[in-house]
Write an enzyme that holds these catalytic residues in place. Structure first.
Site, PDB file in Angstrom:
ATOM      1  N   ASP A   1     -55.906 -11.083 -31.611  1.00  0.00           N
ATOM      2  CA  ASP A   1     -55.006 -12.237 -31.571  1.00  0.00           C
ATOM      3  C   ASP A   1     -55.653 -13.384 -32.329  1.00  0.00           C
ATOM      4  O   ASP A   1     -56.871 -13.396 -32.542  1.00  0.00           O
ATOM      5  CB  ASP A   1     -54.721 -12.664 -30.134  1.00  0.00           C
ATOM      6  N   SER A   2     -54.829 -14.367 -32.689  1.00  0.00           N
ATOM      7  CA  SER A   2     -55.371 -15.539 -33.373  1.00  0.00           C
ATOM      8  C   SER A   2     -56.273 -16.363 -32.462  1.00  0.00           C
ATOM      9  O   SER A   2     -57.113 -17.116 -32.938  1.00  0.00           O
ATOM     10  CB  SER A   2     -54.225 -16.420 -33.885  1.00  0.00           C
TER      11      SER A   2
ATOM     12  N   TYR B   1     -51.925 -19.255 -35.627  1.00  0.00           N
ATOM     13  CA  TYR B   1     -51.396 -18.739 -36.880  1.00  0.00           C
ATOM     14  C   TYR B   1     -49.989 -19.252 -37.185  1.00  0.00           C
ATOM     15  O   TYR B   1     -49.516 -19.122 -38.314  1.00  0.00           O
ATOM     16  CB  TYR B   1     -51.324 -17.211 -36.825  1.00  0.00           C
ATOM     17  N   GLY B   2     -49.299 -19.778 -36.200  1.00  0.00           N
ATOM     18  CA  GLY B   2     -47.881 -20.082 -36.339  1.00  0.00           C
ATOM     19  C   GLY B   2     -47.527 -21.075 -37.424  1.00  0.00           C
ATOM     20  O   GLY B   2     -46.397 -21.086 -37.913  1.00  0.00           O
TER      21      GLY B   2
ATOM     22  N   CYS C   1     -50.415 -10.437 -31.054  1.00  0.00           N
ATOM     23  CA  CYS C   1     -50.002 -11.722 -31.622  1.00  0.00           C
ATOM     24  C   CYS C   1     -48.644 -11.516 -32.271  1.00  0.00           C
ATOM     25  O   CYS C   1     -48.511 -10.675 -33.171  1.00  0.00           O
ATOM     26  CB  CYS C   1     -51.031 -12.198 -32.657  1.00  0.00           C
ATOM     27  N   ASN C   2     -47.631 -12.224 -31.797  1.00  0.00           N
ATOM     28  CA  ASN C   2     -46.295 -12.061 -32.358  1.00  0.00           C
ATOM     29  C   ASN C   2     -46.236 -12.468 -33.819  1.00  0.00           C
ATOM     30  O   ASN C   2     -45.570 -11.825 -34.626  1.00  0.00           O
ATOM     31  CB  ASN C   2     -45.288 -12.883 -31.548  1.00  0.00           C
ATOM     32  N   THR C   3     -46.943 -13.555 -34.173  1.00  0.00           N
ATOM     33  CA  THR C   3     -46.901 -14.020 -35.552  1.00  0.00           C
ATOM     34  C   THR C   3     -47.520 -13.005 -36.493  1.00  0.00           C
ATOM     35  O   THR C   3     -46.950 -12.662 -37.538  1.00  0.00           O
ATOM     36  CB  THR C   3     -47.608 -15.379 -35.686  1.00  0.00           C
TER      37      THR C   3
ATOM     38  N   CYS D   1     -44.514 -15.571 -28.186  1.00  0.00           N
ATOM     39  CA  CYS D   1     -45.877 -15.878 -28.620  1.00  0.00           C
ATOM     40  C   CYS D   1     -46.757 -15.557 -27.430  1.00  0.00           C
ATOM     41  O   CYS D   1     -46.464 -15.981 -26.302  1.00  0.00           O
ATOM     42  CB  CYS D   1     -46.011 -17.352 -29.009  1.00  0.00           C
ATOM     43  N   THR D   2     -47.823 -14.797 -27.642  1.00  0.00           N
ATOM     44  CA  THR D   2     -48.618 -14.358 -26.502  1.00  0.00           C
ATOM     45  C   THR D   2     -49.393 -15.498 -25.841  1.00  0.00           C
ATOM     46  O   THR D   2     -49.928 -15.319 -24.751  1.00  0.00           O
ATOM     47  CB  THR D   2     -49.581 -13.221 -26.903  1.00  0.00           C
ATOM     48  N   HIS D   3     -49.434 -16.674 -26.487  1.00  0.00           N
ATOM     49  CA  HIS D   3     -49.982 -17.848 -25.804  1.00  0.00           C
ATOM     50  C   HIS D   3     -49.048 -18.351 -24.697  1.00  0.00           C
ATOM     51  O   HIS D   3     -49.506 -18.914 -23.698  1.00  0.00           O
ATOM     52  CB  HIS D   3     -50.198 -19.002 -26.795  1.00  0.00           C
TER      53      HIS D   3
END
Length: 286
Positions: free
Chosen positions: A11-12, A43-44, A74-76, A209-211
């Site tokens: 992930d970012s 990253y978004g 990470c979705n992005t 978004c995984t955040h």
């Protein structure tokens, strides 16, 4: 695969820890190696070229550390880089390795159809009643990619998808901004989307978004009680369990979960421990 070789989770920053937590709970016998690109998070707001280059470099590092399977948590990164990685770079350079993302399991959950259409859904995904209208809250790049509406509608044309970008939210979570600031950002995003549907709020919402699961309580408070939040970590964990059952050669075997970061290990460890409510120790990438 040699015993103890890890499954990579990338992930970012901190967001992928929500995915890793669900993976560890559902697959406690597996060995995971987490890599957070905290030096470049989030990253978004980065360009697609940057996102692809950093994602490729991270996957290559995890391959060098003996991972044969890497999950982009990470979705992005998934929306921007995964298809190009799989269809070009991976096939040419690492044909025996696999890279998966977090988008396909959510698309399956939203559409009620398997990603390939070649096999029926099983378990909780097959039992879950599909929503007819879905809100997707994500980073700007994930929204701009159009990945969620494109892939869901291709499988379930009747499902209505509405997206709302949450610029700056992932970065605010990474920086551990006060709850009041995070709640205000989430209230702004949700109210903007809801004003487009004054008479029929979405039946379900995806935190794309995984955040965002780290602040799921704020989303739940800002959305109508009738809108249910879908848990991406749980959906992804179930999907990976099914994937490993179909590909047992990629199962990792026992081993201790390790955490790597491109950022400052002490600071990253401190923030991650706060988010997850338990000790997490990051070390610098080798």
């Amino acid at each position: 695969m040699s015993q103890g070789a890890p499954i990579g989770v990338f992930d970012s920053g901190h967001g992928g820890l929500t995915i890793l937590g669900a993976l560890s709970q559902r697959l406690p016998w597996e060995h995971f190696l987490y890599l957070g690109d905290h030096a470049a998070a989030p990253y978004g707001e980065r360009t697609p070229r940057e996102i692809y280059a950093r994602t490729q470099a991270a996957v290559e590092l995890l391959f060098a550390l003996n991972c044969r399977l890497v999950l982009l948590a990470c979705n992005t990164a998934t929306a921007v880089a995964l298809r190009r990685l799989q269809q070009g770079w991976l096939a040419r350079h690492y044909p025996d390795r696999r890279v998966l993302g977090v988008l396909a399991p959510m698309v399956e959950a939203l559409s009620g159809k398997s990603w390939t259409g070649s096999q029926p859904l099983r378990g909780a995904l097959a039992r879950r009643q599909a929503a007819k209208s879905v809100a997707v809250f994500a980073t700007r790049r994930t929204v701009e990619s159009g990945a969620y509406p494109r892939e869901v509608v291709a499988r379930a044309p009747a499902v209505l998808i509405d997206q709302e970008a949450c610029p700056g939210l992932a970065g605010a979570i990474e920086r551990d901004l006060p709850d009041s600031a995070l709640a205000a950002m989430i209230e702004s995003a949700t109210s903007t989307l809801l004003t487009r549907h004054p008479d029929a709020p979405p039946e379900a919402a995806v935190l794309g978004c995984t955040h965002f699961p780290l602040v799921a309580g704020h989303f739940k408070a800002a959305l109508p009680p009738s809108t249910r939040l879908l848990s991406q970590p749980q959906v992804v964990a179930e999907a990976l369990q099914g994937y490993l059952a179909r590909h047992p050669d990629l199962s990792s075997g026992p081993g201790e979960t390790r955490y790597l970061t491109t950022g400052r290990p002490a600071l990253v460890s401190q923030l991650a421990t706060r988010f997850l409510g338990g000790p997490v120790r990051f070390t610098a990438v080798p």
